[in-house]
Design a protein around this motif. Structure first.
Motif, PDB file in Angstrom:
ATOM      1  N   GLN A  33     -29.458  14.562 -95.527  1.00 25.45           N
ATOM      2  CA  GLN A  33     -30.021  13.226 -95.444  1.00 25.45           C
ATOM      3  C   GLN A  33     -30.824  13.034 -94.162  1.00 25.45           C
ATOM      4  O   GLN A  33     -31.887  12.402 -94.167  1.00 25.45           O
ATOM      5  CB  GLN A  33     -28.896  12.196 -95.526  1.00 25.45           C
ATOM      6  CG  GLN A  33     -28.221  12.129 -96.890  1.00 25.45           C
ATOM      7  CD  GLN A  33     -26.951  11.288 -96.879  1.00 25.45           C
ATOM      8  OE1 GLN A  33     -26.469  10.897 -95.817  1.00 25.45           O
ATOM      9  NE2 GLN A  33     -26.411  11.012 -98.057  1.00 25.45           N
ATOM     10  N   LEU A  34     -30.324  13.585 -93.046  1.00 25.75           N
ATOM     11  CA  LEU A  34     -31.055  13.490 -91.780  1.00 25.75           C
ATOM     12  C   LEU A  34     -32.403  14.199 -91.868  1.00 25.75           C
ATOM     13  O   LEU A  34     -33.425  13.690 -91.394  1.00 25.75           O
ATOM     14  CB  LEU A  34     -30.227  14.090 -90.647  1.00 25.75           C
ATOM     15  CG  LEU A  34     -29.124  13.231 -90.041  1.00 25.75           C
ATOM     16  CD1 LEU A  34     -28.334  14.032 -89.019  1.00 25.75           C
ATOM     17  CD2 LEU A  34     -29.701  11.976 -89.398  1.00 25.75           C
ATOM     18  N   VAL A  35     -32.399  15.378 -92.466  1.00 25.07           N
ATOM     19  CA  VAL A  35     -33.653  16.129 -92.618  1.00 25.07           C
ATOM     20  C   VAL A  35     -34.638  15.353 -93.475  1.00 25.07           C
ATOM     21  O   VAL A  35     -35.822  15.228 -93.149  1.00 25.07           O
ATOM     22  CB  VAL A  35     -33.385  17.518 -93.230  1.00 25.07           C
ATOM     23  CG1 VAL A  35     -34.698  18.230 -93.533  1.00 25.07           C
ATOM     24  CG2 VAL A  35     -32.535  18.369 -92.289  1.00 25.07           C
ATOM     25  N   ALA A  36     -34.156  14.807 -94.584  1.00 31.43           N
ATOM     26  CA  ALA A  36     -35.023  14.057 -95.494  1.00 31.43           C
ATOM     27  C   ALA A  36     -35.612  12.822 -94.828  1.00 31.43           C
ATOM     28  O   ALA A  36     -36.781  12.478 -95.039  1.00 31.43           O
ATOM     29  CB  ALA A  36     -34.241  13.655 -96.744  1.00 31.43           C
ATOM     30  N   ARG A  37     -34.815  12.172 -93.989  1.00 35.97           N
ATOM     31  CA  ARG A  37     -35.244  10.907 -93.383  1.00 35.97           C
ATOM     32  C   ARG A  37     -36.105  11.101 -92.142  1.00 35.97           C
ATOM     33  O   ARG A  37     -37.061  10.346 -91.920  1.00 35.97           O
ATOM     34  CB  ARG A  37     -34.008  10.081 -93.027  1.00 35.97           C
ATOM     35  CG  ARG A  37     -34.325   8.714 -92.426  1.00 35.97           C
ATOM     36  CD  ARG A  37     -33.098   7.832 -92.333  1.00 35.97           C
ATOM     37  NE  ARG A  37     -32.087   8.379 -91.436  1.00 35.97           N
ATOM     38  CZ  ARG A  37     -30.908   8.843 -91.815  1.00 35.97           C
ATOM     39  NH1 ARG A  37     -30.579   8.849 -93.108  1.00 35.97           N
ATOM     40  NH2 ARG A  37     -30.032   9.317 -90.947  1.00 35.97           N
ATOM     41  N   ASN A  38     -35.827  12.121 -91.329  1.00 45.51           N
ATOM     42  CA  ASN A  38     -36.432  12.208 -90.001  1.00 45.51           C
ATOM     43  C   ASN A  38     -37.441  13.330 -89.801  1.00 45.51           C
ATOM     44  O   ASN A  38     -38.194  13.301 -88.827  1.00 45.51           O
ATOM     45  CB  ASN A  38     -35.342  12.344 -88.938  1.00 45.51           C
ATOM     46  CG  ASN A  38     -34.457  11.114 -88.856  1.00 45.51           C
ATOM     47  OD1 ASN A  38     -34.887  10.012 -89.198  1.00 45.51           O
ATOM     48  ND2 ASN A  38     -33.222  11.294 -88.427  1.00 45.51           N
ATOM     49  N   CYS A  39     -37.443  14.343 -90.669  1.00 45.62           N
ATOM     50  CA  CYS A  39     -38.359  15.484 -90.481  1.00 45.62           C
ATOM     51  C   CYS A  39     -39.663  15.219 -91.234  1.00 45.62           C
ATOM     52  O   CYS A  39     -39.869  15.724 -92.347  1.00 45.62           O
ATOM     53  CB  CYS A  39     -37.698  16.781 -90.940  1.00 45.62           C
ATOM     54  SG  CYS A  39     -36.230  17.223 -90.000  1.00 45.62           S
ATOM     55  N   LEU A  40     -40.540  14.461 -90.625  1.00 42.54           N
ATOM     56  CA  LEU A  40     -41.764  14.028 -91.296  1.00 42.54           C
ATOM     57  C   LEU A  40     -42.788  15.146 -91.444  1.00 42.54           C
ATOM     58  O   LEU A  40     -43.719  15.027 -92.245  1.00 42.54           O
ATOM     59  CB  LEU A  40     -42.397  12.863 -90.521  1.00 42.54           C
ATOM     60  CG  LEU A  40     -41.487  11.650 -90.270  1.00 42.54           C
ATOM     61  CD1 LEU A  40     -42.261  10.570 -89.533  1.00 42.54           C
ATOM     62  CD2 LEU A  40     -40.914  11.122 -91.574  1.00 42.54           C
ATOM     63  N   TYR A  41     -42.635  16.234 -90.678  1.00 45.62           N
ATOM     64  CA  TYR A  41     -43.617  17.318 -90.699  1.00 45.62           C
ATOM     65  C   TYR A  41     -43.120  18.525 -91.496  1.00 45.62           C
ATOM     66  O   TYR A  41     -43.696  19.601 -91.419  1.00 45.62           O
ATOM     67  CB  TYR A  41     -43.937  17.758 -89.264  1.00 45.62           C
ATOM     68  CG  TYR A  41     -44.333  16.621 -88.357  1.00 45.62           C
ATOM     69  CD1 TYR A  41     -45.649  16.162 -88.307  1.00 45.62           C
ATOM     70  CD2 TYR A  41     -43.386  15.989 -87.549  1.00 45.62           C
ATOM     71  CE1 TYR A  41     -46.008  15.111 -87.477  1.00 45.62           C
ATOM     72  CE2 TYR A  41     -43.740  14.941 -86.716  1.00 45.62           C
ATOM     73  CZ  TYR A  41     -45.051  14.495 -86.694  1.00 45.62           C
ATOM     74  OH  TYR A  41     -45.406  13.457 -85.875  1.00 45.62           O
ATOM     75  N   LEU A  42     -42.063  18.338 -92.265  1.00 50.07           N
ATOM     76  CA  LEU A  42     -41.396  19.450 -92.938  1.00 50.07           C
ATOM     77  C   LEU A  42     -42.308  20.149 -93.944  1.00 50.07           C
ATOM     78  O   LEU A  42     -42.903  19.525 -94.805  1.00 50.07           O
ATOM     79  CB  LEU A  42     -40.146  18.938 -93.657  1.00 50.07           C
ATOM     80  CG  LEU A  42     -39.155  19.992 -94.159  1.00 50.07           C
ATOM     81  CD1 LEU A  42     -38.545  20.757 -92.981  1.00 50.07           C
ATOM     82  CD2 LEU A  42     -38.061  19.340 -94.995  1.00 50.07           C
ATOM     83  N   LYS A  43     -42.409  21.479 -93.790  1.00 49.72           N
ATOM     84  CA  LYS A  43     -43.172  22.318 -94.714  1.00 49.72           C
ATOM     85  C   LYS A  43     -42.275  23.259 -95.511  1.00 49.72           C
ATOM     86  O   LYS A  43     -42.605  23.642 -96.629  1.00 49.72           O
ATOM     87  CB  LYS A  43     -44.194  23.158 -93.944  1.00 49.72           C
ATOM     88  CG  LYS A  43     -45.213  22.361 -93.150  1.00 49.72           C
ATOM     89  CD  LYS A  43     -46.156  21.597 -94.048  1.00 49.72           C
ATOM     90  CE  LYS A  43     -47.221  20.879 -93.231  1.00 49.72           C
ATOM     91  NZ  LYS A  43     -48.121  20.068 -94.094  1.00 49.72           N
ATOM     92  N   SER A  44     -41.151  23.643 -94.907  1.00 51.32           N
ATOM     93  CA  SER A  44     -40.264  24.620 -95.551  1.00 51.32           C
ATOM     94  C   SER A  44     -38.814  24.222 -95.321  1.00 51.32           C
ATOM     95  O   SER A  44     -38.410  23.966 -94.185  1.00 51.32           O
ATOM     96  CB  SER A  44     -40.533  26.022 -94.990  1.00 51.32           C
ATOM     97  OG  SER A  44     -39.650  26.974 -95.556  1.00 51.32           O
ATOM     98  N   PHE A  45     -38.032  24.169 -96.404  1.00 51.07           N
ATOM     99  CA  PHE A  45     -36.605  23.864 -96.322  1.00 51.07           C
ATOM    100  C   PHE A  45     -35.843  24.989 -97.013  1.00 51.07           C
ATOM    101  O   PHE A  45     -36.063  25.268 -98.193  1.00 51.07           O
ATOM    102  CB  PHE A  45     -36.285  22.534 -96.997  1.00 51.07           C
ATOM    103  CG  PHE A  45     -34.822  22.165 -96.949  1.00 51.07           C
ATOM    104  CD1 PHE A  45     -34.280  21.589 -95.818  1.00 51.07           C
ATOM    105  CD2 PHE A  45     -33.996  22.418 -98.030  1.00 51.07           C
ATOM    106  CE1 PHE A  45     -32.941  21.258 -95.762  1.00 51.07           C
ATOM    107  CE2 PHE A  45     -32.653  22.086 -97.990  1.00 51.07           C
ATOM    108  CZ  PHE A  45     -32.115  21.498 -96.850  1.00 51.07           C
ATOM    109  N   ILE A  46     -34.950  25.656 -96.253  1.00 53.55           N
ATOM    110  CA  ILE A  46     -34.197  26.803 -96.775  1.00 53.55           C
ATOM    111  C   ILE A  46     -32.713  26.564 -96.512  1.00 53.55           C
ATOM    112  O   ILE A  46     -32.327  26.229 -95.403  1.00 53.55           O
ATOM    113  CB  ILE A  46     -34.632  28.121 -96.100  1.00 53.55           C
ATOM    114  CG1 ILE A  46     -36.136  28.319 -96.254  1.00 53.55           C
ATOM    115  CG2 ILE A  46     -33.885  29.305 -96.701  1.00 53.55           C
ATOM    116  CD1 ILE A  46     -36.693  29.454 -95.421  1.00 53.55           C
TER     117      ILE A  46
END
Length: 252
Positions: free
Chosen positions: A138-151
Motif C-alpha cells: 500500500q505504501l508503494v502504491a500510494r507514495n512511489c509516484l515515479y515507479l517503473k518496475s515492481f518486483i
C-alpha cells in the motif's frame, strides 16, 4: 574512505558499497563529495542518512544516473525525512532509484518501508525478496509516484498466506500509465484479483507482467462448478495479451 578520496576518486564513475557494512557516515560523505563524475552509487540501507541525501542533492554531479539501496537482515538505519528525498528528486528528475528489501525481520520491515516509501518517494524500481505484507504494498502504491518496475519474489515458507490481490490490483491501477514491469511470485491471490489484473494489464503501458501465485484462492460461494473449472484452466498456463505476459501457477 578519506584515504580513497585522496587518491584519484575525482574521476570515479561508479561506487558500490553493498558488501561494505563498516563504512562510516563521515567517510562516505567525504567520498561522495570527491567523486565529481559519479554516475552510479550503490549503498546499504545502513549507509543512508539525511546528510548523504542532502550532499547528493546539493552537489552538482555531471551525470548522476542511478542510486541503489539494499536493505538486508541485521541492518539498522536512521529515520529519513521526506524532504531529503524530495530535494534529491528536484536536483535529478531523471535519476533511477532502486530499493531492494531482502528478507527483512518483521520488526524492521515496517520501519524500513516507512523510510524508503515516504510521500514523494523517488523509487523507480522496488524489489521485495522473501517477506512481503499488505501495508508495504500500500505504501508503494500510494507514495512511489515515479515507479517503473515492481518486483516481488515472496518465499512461501516465510511469507504470509493472506490474499494480497486487492493491494496488487490497486498498485497496478494507480500506476497504469507509468509502470512498465510488474513481477510477483510466491504470493496468494484470488481469482477475482487475477482477472482484474489481467484487464488492467491489457489497458496499460506494461511491457511485461508476470504473476506466479503460491495459492490461487477461488471463492466457493457464488461460483458454480463450471466457473470454478474455468478458473482452474488458467492454472499452470501462460497467457499473452498484447505486450504483457501473464504466468499463473499454484501449489494447491
Amino acid at each position: 574512505m578519506e584515504v580513497l578520496g585522496q587518491v584519484g576518486m575525482v574521476s570515479l564513475e561508479e561506487v558500490n558499497l553493498i558488501r561494505c557494512f563498516s563504512v562510516t557516515s563521515t567517510g562516505l560523505l567525504h567520498l561522495v563529495s570527491m567523486c565529481q563524475r559519479l554516475r552510479v552509487l550503490k549503498v546499504n540501507y545502513s549507509h543512508l542518512s539525511d546528510d548523504l541525501l542532502c550532499v547528493l542533492a546539493l552537489k552538482k554531479f555531471q551525470s548522476l544516473e542511478r542510486l541503489d539501496v539494499v536493505a538486508s537482515c541485521g541492518e539498522n538505519g536512521i529515520s529519513l525525512s521526506s524532504g531529503s528525498w524530495q530535494s534529491l528528486v528536484k536536483r535529478y528528475p531523471s535519476l533511477k532509484v532502486k530499493f531492494v528489501l531482502n528478507n527483512l525481520e518483521d520488526d524492521l520491515f515496517s520501519t524500513v518501508c516507512q523510510n524508503l516509501f515516504s510521500p514523494m518517494s523517488p523509487a523507480t524500481v522496488v524489489h521485495f525478496k522473501g517477506k512481503v505484507n499488505k501495508a508495504c504494498i500500500q505504501l508503494v502504491a500510494r507514495n512511489c509516484l515515479y515507479l517503473k518496475s515492481f518486483i516481488m519474489h515472496a518465499n512461501p515458507k516465510v511469507a504470509s498466506t493472506e490474499d494480497v490481490g486487492p493491494e496488487l490490483v490497486n498498485l497496478l491501477r494507480s500506476h497504469r500509465g507509468s509502470l512498465l514491469h510488474f513481477e510477483c511470485t510466491g504470493v496468494s491471490v484470488s481469482y477475482n484479483s487475477l482477472a482484474e489484473m489481467g484487464q488492467i494489464g491489457k489497458d496499460s503501458e506494461l511491457q511485461c507482467l508476470v504473476i506466479g501465485t503460491h495459492r490461487l484462492l477461488i471463492p466457493v460461494v457464488g461460483y458454480d462448478s463450471k466457473v470454478s473449472a474455468e478458473a482452474r484452466k488458467i492454472v499452470n498456463r501462460h497467457c499473452a495479451f498484447g505486450n504483457a505476459l501473464y504466468v499463473y501457477h499454484t501449489q494447491e
